[in-house]
Design a protein around this motif. Sequence first.
Motif: not given
Length: 562
Positions: A250-258
């Motif tokens: 998750s530290g490498e994910v774009r727009s993690p909230g979605r």
Amino acid sequence: MAQNSPIHPRPDPKMTVTPEIPRSSEAGIGLKRHIGLGGLLLATLASMIGSGWLFGPLYAARLAGPSAIIAWLIGGSMFMLLGLVYSELGALFPVSGGVVRFPHYAFGPAASYIVGWIVYLGAVTFPAIEVEAALQYASNYLPALTHVSGGVQVLTAQGYAVAALLMVSFTVINLWGVRAFARANNAIMAFKLFVMVSMLIAFLAIGFGADKLTDFGGFAPHGVGGILSAVATGGVAFSFTGFQQPVALSGEVRSPGRNIARAILLGLLITTVLYCLIELAFLGAVPAGALRNGWGHLAFANDFGPLAGVATMLGLGWVAALLYVDAVISPLDCGLNWSVMTSRISYGMARNGTIPAVLGRVSGRGVPWVSVLVGSGVGLVLFLPFPGWQTFVGFITSAAVLSYGTGPLAHAALRRQLPDRVRGFRTSFGDLVPFVAFYAGNLIVVWTGWQTIEKLLVAIAVGIVIFAVQRLTQRTTGSDLHWKAAAWIIPWLGGLAAISALSTFGGRSVIPFGFSFLAIFVLSLVIYVLAVRLRLPTASMPPADTGTDERAVKPSEHGPAL
């Protein structure tokens, strides 16, 4: 008033959008947000679709007969509950290695280390078991790779050498960087899905016989116990254990909230449907001659590669060929995904400060390179005590599910510690979902059997000793470890051990089958209440790891009572 309000049963419309995570939250230490929803979903599928679907249909059928389909549905439902919990946690704190960092935030360093050690035990073994699965299938045309010992297919000396080479290749690819890994994974995952669907259609269209679902001992020849054993030790739960890949990355994910919640829940839904259909196709396609001694003794030529063996007997040579190719590619891709995940877990523990900080070092390519090297080294050593696929499954399943059980407790604690924090995804029904998820995880652990849990407890004890030695050699005091907040862990592990040892699942059968469900329910409720009450007054987070706009955080000093 907001500080003492109960957990919201429904999403708050004011809390439906998580602000874009500042690059400084993780990028400042070298990690880069390269992964979008498509790549994240494929990474999630790749982490689950490995050797489990290649071996699970056979082992589940031996344990449960045609009712193995029910086992896959139960397993998928249980992991969906855990997926809901981790979807909220991952969106709330989109930091790499999150599965070991959430307990740190809720219960402090002592809890996070013990949980992290359990997580690491499960994760670090995955690349090795996937390599063994690939070599077991490959031994059909390279027989020198494995041999039978004690009724189990295990690696030969040549097999060990090839396994070591494959583990080294995982290391090289992992060090190259997550972007290159994601690009390669997308193509590989497309091939894996193509093979699964092709096999499924061919088995259902050409070899399916509905009579096999009822004529060889009935639909559930081994009763409910067989179904539950299939969930725990037949490869069912094992096949879902990669669902938390989006949290690890998750530290490498774009727009993690979605994207984190979408990838987890879609991944679980897709795999549950695929696994159920593949089990159905396998059950109907198995030649009747292989069932002359019943489902419990199901055996046929080349059953060390069961799906390809059935395809060959049905005259589906092209399907068998595809399966033999995929039986190498699929586990290795899954192993590579777990190699990435394992490095992020030890990276997360280093960021927590519970293991040496050197494991948190990140290369210029945004890769925790020391953690990669250590994980690969441990994986190589694990080939010695676990030389075959079957010897791995129970241990990995128990360790993985035991570690996931801490997520619901962290979820409940953080709801109270940070009631007003912006959440990109929010589960409904208050404590119901996290409690049932915690109960489900405890059930699966007990179902793996006392022999497995006994070994796992020894490994956990070793980890606690390592932690104690580390603290003593660093000459640090225990005042900052928050042992009180972690006090629920010992009765939790002890309770599971006692129930397992006295249960009908490999134990002394003192606790009758039906009463074991009640015993685990009572233990789960007691530990859930205890963990929530012993939680830290406020979430323990370094400012750089908060992952959201600090102006949205209004933590309660004590939080609401359970």
